[in-house]
Scaffold this motif. Structure first.
Motif, PDB file in Angstrom:
ATOM      1  N   LEU A  40     -47.081  27.677   4.015  1.00 56.55           N
ATOM      2  CA  LEU A  40     -46.125  26.657   3.574  1.00 56.55           C
ATOM      3  C   LEU A  40     -44.843  27.296   3.050  1.00 56.55           C
ATOM      4  O   LEU A  40     -43.753  26.743   3.218  1.00 56.55           O
ATOM      5  N   PHE A  41     -44.961  28.477   2.416  1.00 58.34           N
ATOM      6  CA  PHE A  41     -43.750  29.194   2.015  1.00 58.34           C
ATOM      7  C   PHE A  41     -42.986  29.638   3.250  1.00 58.34           C
ATOM      8  O   PHE A  41     -41.761  29.519   3.301  1.00 58.34           O
ATOM      9  N   ASP A  42     -43.694  30.118   4.258  1.00 56.86           N
ATOM     10  CA  ASP A  42     -43.033  30.536   5.501  1.00 56.86           C
ATOM     11  C   ASP A  42     -42.303  29.362   6.140  1.00 56.86           C
ATOM     12  O   ASP A  42     -41.186  29.523   6.638  1.00 56.86           O
ATOM     13  N   ARG A  43     -42.933  28.185   6.123  1.00 56.49           N
ATOM     14  CA  ARG A  43     -42.282  26.976   6.651  1.00 56.49           C
ATOM     15  C   ARG A  43     -40.996  26.689   5.888  1.00 56.49           C
ATOM     16  O   ARG A  43     -39.947  26.411   6.470  1.00 56.49           O
ATOM     17  N   TRP A  44     -41.064  26.780   4.563  1.00 56.98           N
ATOM     18  CA  TRP A  44     -39.893  26.540   3.708  1.00 56.98           C
ATOM     19  C   TRP A  44     -38.816  27.586   3.982  1.00 56.98           C
ATOM     20  O   TRP A  44     -37.639  27.262   4.151  1.00 56.98           O
ATOM     21  N   ASN A  45     -39.206  28.859   4.056  1.00 59.08           N
ATOM     22  CA  ASN A  45     -38.266  29.954   4.296  1.00 59.08           C
ATOM     23  C   ASN A  45     -37.590  29.807   5.673  1.00 59.08           C
ATOM     24  O   ASN A  45     -36.392  30.048   5.812  1.00 59.08           O
ATOM     25  N   THR A  46     -38.359  29.376   6.672  1.00 61.36           N
ATOM     26  CA  THR A  46     -37.802  29.125   8.008  1.00 61.36           C
ATOM     27  C   THR A  46     -36.787  27.986   7.953  1.00 61.36           C
ATOM     28  O   THR A  46     -35.755  28.033   8.626  1.00 61.36           O
ATOM     29  N   SER A  47     -37.057  26.977   7.131  1.00 63.09           N
ATOM     30  CA  SER A  47     -36.100  25.873   7.012  1.00 63.09           C
ATOM     31  C   SER A  47     -34.802  26.343   6.352  1.00 63.09           C
ATOM     32  O   SER A  47     -33.721  25.839   6.667  1.00 63.09           O
ATOM     33  N   LEU A  48     -34.888  27.343   5.458  1.00 60.37           N
ATOM     34  CA  LEU A  48     -33.660  27.918   4.881  1.00 60.37           C
ATOM     35  C   LEU A  48     -32.803  28.535   5.979  1.00 60.37           C
ATOM     36  O   LEU A  48     -31.578  28.409   5.964  1.00 60.37           O
ATOM     37  N   TYR A 135     -51.242  16.970  -0.422  1.00 64.75           N
ATOM     38  CA  TYR A 135     -51.408  16.499   0.942  1.00 64.75           C
ATOM     39  C   TYR A 135     -51.082  15.016   0.940  1.00 64.75           C
ATOM     40  O   TYR A 135     -51.795  14.216   0.342  1.00 64.75           O
ATOM     41  N   GLU A 136     -49.966  14.657   1.554  1.00 61.39           N
ATOM     42  CA  GLU A 136     -49.492  13.274   1.560  1.00 61.39           C
ATOM     43  C   GLU A 136     -49.270  12.803   2.986  1.00 61.39           C
ATOM     44  O   GLU A 136     -48.497  13.416   3.722  1.00 61.39           O
ATOM     45  N   LYS A 137     -49.946  11.736   3.357  1.00 64.92           N
ATOM     46  CA  LYS A 137     -49.757  11.111   4.672  1.00 64.92           C
ATOM     47  C   LYS A 137     -49.831  12.128   5.804  1.00 64.92           C
ATOM     48  O   LYS A 137     -48.980  12.181   6.683  1.00 64.92           O
ATOM     49  N   GLY A 138     -50.844  12.990   5.735  1.00 73.95           N
ATOM     50  CA  GLY A 138     -51.093  13.935   6.808  1.00 73.95           C
ATOM     51  C   GLY A 138     -50.263  15.207   6.780  1.00 73.95           C
ATOM     52  O   GLY A 138     -50.292  15.979   7.734  1.00 73.95           O
ATOM     53  N   LYS A 139     -49.541  15.462   5.674  1.00 78.47           N
ATOM     54  CA  LYS A 139     -48.684  16.643   5.619  1.00 78.47           C
ATOM     55  C   LYS A 139     -48.698  17.231   4.201  1.00 78.47           C
ATOM     56  O   LYS A 139     -48.713  16.513   3.215  1.00 78.47           O
ATOM     57  N   TRP A 140     -48.670  18.570   4.131  1.00 76.59           N
ATOM     58  CA  TRP A 140     -48.561  19.245   2.842  1.00 76.59           C
ATOM     59  C   TRP A 140     -47.088  19.274   2.437  1.00 76.59           C
ATOM     60  O   TRP A 140     -46.245  19.753   3.193  1.00 76.59           O
ATOM     61  N   LEU A 141     -46.786  18.738   1.239  1.00 75.52           N
ATOM     62  CA  LEU A 141     -45.418  18.685   0.742  1.00 75.52           C
ATOM     63  C   LEU A 141     -45.329  19.305  -0.652  1.00 75.52           C
ATOM     64  O   LEU A 141     -46.291  19.261  -1.427  1.00 75.52           O
ATOM     65  N   ILE A 142     -44.171  19.833  -0.965  1.00 78.90           N
ATOM     66  CA  ILE A 142     -43.907  20.399  -2.285  1.00 78.90           C
ATOM     67  C   ILE A 142     -43.728  19.249  -3.272  1.00 78.90           C
ATOM     68  O   ILE A 142     -42.889  18.378  -3.069  1.00 78.90           O
ATOM     69  N   THR A 143     -44.509  19.262  -4.349  1.00 77.88           N
ATOM     70  CA  THR A 143     -44.357  18.246  -5.389  1.00 77.88           C
ATOM     71  C   THR A 143     -43.590  18.784  -6.591  1.00 77.88           C
ATOM     72  O   THR A 143     -42.996  18.020  -7.341  1.00 77.88           O
ATOM     73  N   SER A 144     -43.620  20.100  -6.760  1.00 77.51           N
ATOM     74  CA  SER A 144     -42.749  20.730  -7.755  1.00 77.51           C
ATOM     75  C   SER A 144     -42.505  22.176  -7.324  1.00 77.51           C
ATOM     76  O   SER A 144     -43.360  22.800  -6.702  1.00 77.51           O
ATOM     77  N   HIS A 145     -41.307  22.630  -7.627  1.00 78.60           N
ATOM     78  CA  HIS A 145     -40.897  23.987  -7.255  1.00 78.60           C
ATOM     79  C   HIS A 145     -40.077  24.525  -8.422  1.00 78.60           C
ATOM     80  O   HIS A 145     -39.019  24.002  -8.741  1.00 78.60           O
ATOM     81  N   HIS A 146     -40.624  25.533  -9.069  1.00 79.09           N
ATOM     82  CA  HIS A 146     -39.932  26.191 -10.179  1.00 79.09           C
ATOM     83  C   HIS A 146     -39.680  27.636  -9.772  1.00 79.09           C
ATOM     84  O   HIS A 146     -40.569  28.320  -9.312  1.00 79.09           O
ATOM     85  N   SER A 147     -38.446  28.055  -9.926  1.00 83.58           N
ATOM     86  CA  SER A 147     -38.072  29.431  -9.598  1.00 83.58           C
ATOM     87  C   SER A 147     -37.099  29.910 -10.664  1.00 83.58           C
ATOM     88  O   SER A 147     -36.160  29.198 -11.013  1.00 83.58           O
ATOM     89  N   SER A 148     -37.349  31.093 -11.186  1.00 88.59           N
ATOM     90  CA  SER A 148     -36.434  31.648 -12.194  1.00 88.59           C
ATOM     91  C   SER A 148     -36.302  33.154 -12.013  1.00 88.59           C
ATOM     92  O   SER A 148     -37.265  33.823 -11.636  1.00 88.59           O
TER      93      SER A 148
END
Length: 153
Positions: A40-48, A135-148
């Motif tokens: 899921l991180f790879d998916r997010w990183n690819t979207s960047l 897992y929402e409606k058939g897909k894994w989604l980020i519900t919170s993202h904290h980065s510092s």
């Protein structure tokens, strides 16, 4: 896991427990592995890499919370997340996981660790992160993202 709580009254006592997607949306747990959650991180990183804030925001649930690395303001709405990523993507970021720990429950997962962002100018920002997923409606989604950014040099 969201900061959502379900309470049950038992013999006059209140029992508090986290409310997961399993208790609020479905009675079955989606099968998932640590490798899939790491992906899921790879998916997010690819979207960047698309440099399109709309593509990045598709990874987030509608009511997710973004506490971003390079911003002081929490991003609570889709519009706020798009605005943040519009500026963040101008730097052409690429993330690399340095260390991680993944925990998985029934229709939720948490990925916690450290990563380093490299930007188009060659600068690097080491940071720590927490992604929570549901897992929402058939897909894994980020519900919170904290980065510092790392506090120690």
């Amino acid at each position: 896991m969201r900061a959502m709580i379900a309470a049950t009254i038992i013999f006059g006592l209140t029992q508090i427990q986290p409310a997961t997607a399993a208790t609020t949306e479905t009675s079955t747990c989606a099968p998932v592995s640590e490798k899939e959650i790491a992906g899921l991180f790879d998916r997010w990183n690819t979207s960047l890499a698309t440099l399109d804030p709309e593509e990045v925001v598709k990874n987030y649930s509608a009511d997710s919370v973004l506490l971003a690395t390079l911003a002081n303001k929490p991003r609570l709405t889709r519009a706020e997340r798009i605005e943040y990523f519009k500026h963040f993507l101008e730097k052409k970021p690429k993330g690399n996981i340095d260390s991680r720990d993944i925990k998985i429950g029934c229709n939720w997962a948490v990925d916690v660790g450290t990563y380093t962002f490299t930007f188009k100018d060659g600068s690097k920002v080491p940071a720590r992160y927490t992604y929570t997923y549901e897992y929402e409606k058939g897909k894994w989604l980020i519900t919170s993202h904290h980065s510092s950014m790392m506090p120690e040099k």
